[in-house]
Design a protein around this motif. Structure first.
Motif, short mmCIF file in Angstrom:
data_model
loop_
_atom_site.label_atom_id
_atom_site.label_comp_id
_atom_site.label_asym_id
_atom_site.label_seq_id
_atom_site.Cartn_x
_atom_site.Cartn_y
_atom_site.Cartn_z
N LEU A 138 0.81 -1.22 0.00
CA LEU A 138 0.00 0.00 0.00
C LEU A 138 0.85 1.27 0.00
N VAL A 139 2.03 1.18 0.61
CA VAL A 139 2.87 2.38 0.72
C VAL A 139 3.89 2.46 -0.43
N VAL A 140 4.69 1.42 -0.58
CA VAL A 140 5.76 1.46 -1.59
C VAL A 140 5.19 1.56 -3.00
N PHE A 141 4.04 0.97 -3.21
CA PHE A 141 3.48 0.98 -4.56
C PHE A 141 2.66 2.22 -4.88
N VAL A 142 2.70 3.21 -3.98
CA VAL A 142 2.20 4.53 -4.34
C VAL A 142 2.99 5.03 -5.55
N HIS A 143 4.29 4.86 -5.47
CA HIS A 143 5.15 5.23 -6.60
C HIS A 143 5.63 3.99 -7.37
N GLY A 144 5.66 2.85 -6.68
CA GLY A 144 6.25 1.65 -7.27
C GLY A 144 5.46 1.08 -8.43
N THR A 145 4.16 1.28 -8.46
CA THR A 145 3.35 0.72 -9.55
C THR A 145 3.82 1.25 -10.90
N ALA B 50 8.46 9.28 -9.77
CA ALA B 50 9.42 10.00 -8.91
C ALA B 50 8.72 11.13 -8.16
N PHE B 51 7.78 11.79 -8.83
CA PHE B 51 7.00 12.86 -8.18
C PHE B 51 6.21 12.29 -7.01
N PHE B 52 5.56 11.15 -7.23
CA PHE B 52 4.80 10.51 -6.16
C PHE B 52 5.72 10.12 -5.01
N GLU B 53 6.90 9.55 -5.34
CA GLU B 53 7.81 9.10 -4.29
C GLU B 53 8.36 10.27 -3.48
N PHE C 142 -5.39 8.88 0.98
CA PHE C 142 -4.95 9.48 -0.27
C PHE C 142 -3.89 8.62 -0.96
N THR C 143 -2.92 8.12 -0.19
CA THR C 143 -1.88 7.28 -0.78
C THR C 143 -2.46 5.96 -1.29
N THR C 144 -3.44 5.41 -0.56
CA THR C 144 -4.10 4.19 -1.02
C THR C 144 -4.85 4.44 -2.32
N LEU C 145 -5.49 5.60 -2.42
CA LEU C 145 -6.21 5.97 -3.64
C LEU C 145 -5.25 6.10 -4.82
N LEU C 146 -4.09 6.70 -4.58
CA LEU C 146 -3.09 6.82 -5.65
C LEU C 146 -2.61 5.45 -6.12
N THR C 147 -2.38 4.55 -5.17
CA THR C 147 -1.94 3.20 -5.54
C THR C 147 -2.99 2.50 -6.39
#
Length: 325
Positions: free
Chosen positions: A209-216, A270-273, A286-291
């Protein structure tokens, strides 16, 4: 009809389509329709034949040519994102699938090996990084590593590094794809070990849920960069019925299109991270929604939409041919 007779009957037309592509839109539609009919016949009676593979490849190339020559009201950039990139992804889907499978296999291997050998994480990330992460977990802030540094500088630094790595994946494909395979496998293993570091502490779900905010987006782009490298190497090693340099030129062109196409993914990831992943404590919704949004976008744009676009092209070509009769 025997396969040999089928080939003899249609071979001249197939070679003409390949060597002297039809010029006008009507000729393209007519030739494409005939080719699709041949392909349907071959899939029915010779499903595992090289003839079927050859016709499938030629149909894909011709369809791409039809859309490349089609006049669009939108800008050239819009046309690239709407048609060219998805069609190249579809055309090179085997390379994309191979890159995905390679990445996933080494991710899983490393994940389970790291469960048996905790020192593996230290070997990959260094003692200081692992210890800092373990301290954050003990302090109740497991992903605190993403809260350090200036957000804007972090964004720029991550973006530049990821793009640099991706272009290495692509360019090194010329060496028979071996360096690309190694680096892609290494990246998959690294993420698998990183995942295990958190899963071993009961934080497996939080990791995704956290790392894949940007990781996806970042991992998708890395896999596609690996696929671009494989396309480059494959086009030189296995030119098929084309001249080697001609096939290599086409492979390089497709690879460059993929690389151009994934640049925005690296920039946004990179912007998300740099700016948003660090909000996982204060704005987890919000971060879950982004993922979730990133996952849905990747599935639609890189998997579903290319297939839909290709099938739509077959229908358009058939309707155009029927209208000419």
């Amino acid at each position: 009809m025997r396969e040999a007779l089928f080939i003899k009957k249609n071979k001249d037309r197939w070679l003409k389509n390949q060597q002297e592509p039809p010029g006008t839109p009507d000729e393209q539609a007519r030739s494409f329709t005939q080719l699709v009919d041949d392909l349907a016949y071959a899939k029915t009676f010779y499903p595992t034949s090289k003839t079927t593979q050859y016709l499938n490849k030629q149909a894909s190339d011709m369809y791409l040519g039809i859309y490349q020559n089609h006049k669009e009201e939108s800008s050239r950039i819009g046309y690239f994102w709407k048609y060219e990139l998805p069609l190249v992804i579809y055309k090179q889907r085997k390379a994309v699938l191979f890159a995905f499978v390679l990445f996933t296999v080494f991710f899983l291997l490393a994940f389970f090996i790291a469960a048996k050998d905790p020192e593996l994480a230290n070997n990959f990330f260094g003692d200081n990084y692992v210890q800092k992460t373990l301290d954050n977990i003990a302090d109740g802030n497991p992903f605190g590593i993403y809260e350090t540094g200036n957000p804007v500088l972090s964004w720029l630094g991550i973006m530049i590094n990821n793009i640099r790595v991706a272009f290495f994946f692509f360019v090194s494909g010329i060496f028979c794809g071996v360096p690309t395979m190694y680096k892609l496998a290494e990246t998959g293993a690294m993420i698998g070990i990183f995942d295990q570091l958190f899963a071993s502490k009961g934080l497996g779900i939080q990791f995704w849920l956290v790392v894949f905010v940007h990781g996806t987006l970042e991992i998708t782009a890395i896999i596609l960069a690996g696929a671009a490298g494989f396309v480059l190497g494959k086009s030189f090693l296995f030119p098929g019925t084309k001249k080697r340099m001609e096939a290599f030129g086409e492979g390089a062109k497709d690879g460059v299109k993929i690389m151009i196409g994934i640049l925005p993914a690296f920039i946004i990831a990179a912007f998300f991270e740099g700016l948003f992943t660090r909000l996982y404590n204060n704005a987890s919704w919000f971060t879950t929604l982004l993922t979730a949004a990133s996952v849905l976008f990747v599935i639609w744009y890189f998997i579903i939409y290319p297939v839909q676009l290709f099938r739509r092209g077959i229908r358009i070509a058939k309707e155009g041919s029927a209208g000419d009769v």
